[in-house]
Enzyme design. Structure first.
Site, PDB file in Angstrom:
ATOM      1  N   HIS A 233       2.013   4.345  -3.002  1.00  0.00           N
ATOM      2  CA  HIS A 233       2.081   5.802  -2.854  1.00  0.00           C
ATOM      3  C   HIS A 233       3.444   6.332  -3.286  1.00  0.00           C
ATOM      4  CE1 HIS A 233      -1.720   6.344  -0.849  1.00  0.00           C
ATOM      5  NE2 HIS A 233      -1.387   5.630   0.208  1.00  0.00           N
TER       6      HIS A 233
ATOM      7  N   HIS B 137       0.838  -1.207   0.000  1.00  0.00           N
ATOM      8  CA  HIS B 137       0.000   0.000   0.000  1.00  0.00           C
ATOM      9  C   HIS B 137       0.868   1.250   0.000  1.00  0.00           C
ATOM     10  CE1 HIS B 137      -3.693   2.269   1.446  1.00  0.00           C
ATOM     11  NE2 HIS B 137      -2.717   3.118   1.755  1.00  0.00           N
ATOM     12  N   GLU B 138       1.856   1.291   0.916  1.00  0.00           N
ATOM     13  CA  GLU B 138       2.707   2.474   1.037  1.00  0.00           C
ATOM     14  C   GLU B 138       3.673   2.599  -0.142  1.00  0.00           C
ATOM     15  OE1 GLU B 138       2.216   4.813   3.067  1.00  0.00           O
ATOM     16  OE2 GLU B 138       0.654   3.740   4.145  1.00  0.00           O
TER      17      GLU B 138
END
Length: 388
Positions: free
Chosen positions: A69, A65-66
């Site tokens: 980003h 998820h990170e």
């Protein structure tokens, strides 16, 4: 700002680390999933190994998820310093702000989209595995699918610093052209959301007696606190405007060679200065740390001649090395400064120390800017290195 206490290497060129608090969450999810699996599959070593694998899989999902980003941020021209896993999940520490609303939106949406895709993939794998084998593995995969979908939905709630808050900021920024207003609205929405979670968690804990309320309260407290930080940072960026680091930095600061012993330091002219903290440089003039008088207090007198400054200097985080051309507001919002102790090292293109910015410099710049005065100071109070 979180400091990674456990380095995990690099992924796609991005530094990855874990804060020690991530181990608490890893253990907690292993326990919760293990308790759930033992209800249907009995208490065995295999069940608990599967539970541990599920908890590790969740942290891998958080990392994905990170990283989503961060990878999108780098492609859109935004610097990424590090990805850190911690107690409440993960965080991508960006070195600067997105340059336009479109970049802001794409960076924000990349994480929830990745979690949603992972949720669908885990659900499909759980269905296939469930047909082939019996046991706790299909149930664990289903749990991973559900957790990723929950992660995607929760992060899209419209309040900063959640991804949904970033999406809200990008949309308002694009519509109004006012970045400060967009950031302020998203941060205030985050405060309301955090307060709501605090209240809901408290009610769940007191009225239902469910310990999960503590987790909601912790999330609410984090969101409320982080939203307040966002508001403060937005106000700081507004007050500092287009002031650059070079406008307020102290040039040619007094610095300490890393090869000195503490005894060398105490015999130097530095002891006659009025400063409490100093940058530490290597033989090439690159800043590698900082040292305050308080750092020497615990060192026995007998060890001063044999203890190198390098050993007791506090390392500088990446965000504490900046260029003089960077916006002061970006530096101020990215670096946590403790008054009279920490410094930001200003470096030239080869990475050599050319100046410093202290908490006092930041405070003075904000105050002068609010009065409509120039941010820079006509006088420099730190003597040059040549005075040593």
């Amino acid at each position: 700002m979180l400091r990674a206490t456990i380095p995990l290497g690099r992924v796609a060129g991005i530094r990855v680390g874990a804060h020690w608090s991530a181990l608490v969450t890893l253990g907690l999810f292993t326990y919760l999933l293990g308790r759930s699996l033992t209800d249907t599959h009995g208490n065995s070593v295999v069940v608990w190994l599967v539970a541990a694998g599920g908890a590790a899989g969740l942290f891998a999902s958080l990392l994905s998820h990170e990283l989503a980003h961060s990878i999108v941020a780098r492609r859109r021209g935004t610097r990424v310093d590090v990805v850190v896993l911690w107690l409440l999940g993960g965080v991508s520490e960006l070195g600067d702000e997105p340059k336009d609303p479109r970049s802001d939106l794409r960076i924000a949406i990349a994480g929830p989209l990745t979690s949603f895709v992972l949720g669908v993939v885990f659900f499909g794998v759980a269905e296939v595995v469930g047909v082939v084998v019996n046991g706790p593995v299909p149930e664990m995969l289903g749990w991973l699918a559900a957790m990723n979908l929950i992660l995607a939905v929760f992060n899209l709630l419209p309040g900063a610093p959640l991804d949904g808050g970033r999406v809200l900021r990008a949309l308002i920024w694009r519509r109004t052209g006012d970045r400060l207003r967009a950031t302020t609205i998203a941060a205030r929405s985050g405060r309301v959301l955090g307060l709501a979670l605090l209240i809901l968690g408290g009610m769940e804990l007191l009225l239902v007696g469910n310990g999960g309320g503590l987790w909601l309260m912790l999330l609410g407290w984090f969101l409320f606190s982080a939203a307040n930080v966002e508001l403060s940072a937005a106000g700081l960026r507004h007050r500092l405007g287009d002031i650059r680091v070079r406008d307020v930095m102290t040039e040619r600061p007094l610095s300490i060679p890393a090869t000195w012993s503490v005894g060398d330091l105490l015999r130097s002219q530095i002891v006659h200065s009025d400063h409490r903290v100093f940058p530490v440089i290597d033989s090439a003039g690159h800043p590698i740390g900082e040292l305050a008088w308080s750092d020497l207090a615990a060192l026995p007198a007998a060890a001063r001649e044999t203890t190198a400054v390098r050993r007791i200097a506090r390392p500088l985080p990446p965000t504490a090395r900046v260029s003089g051309d960077e916006l002061l507001s970006t530096v101020a919002s990215q670096v946590v400064l403790r008054p009279d102790f920490d410094v930001v090292a200003v470096v030239d293109t080869p990475g050599r120390l050319v100046g410093v910015v202290t908490a006092t410099d930041l405070t003075l710049a904000v105050q002068r800017s609010a009065l409509g005065l120039p941010a820079h100071r006509p006088e420099r109070f730190w003597p040059p290195n040549t005075a040593l």
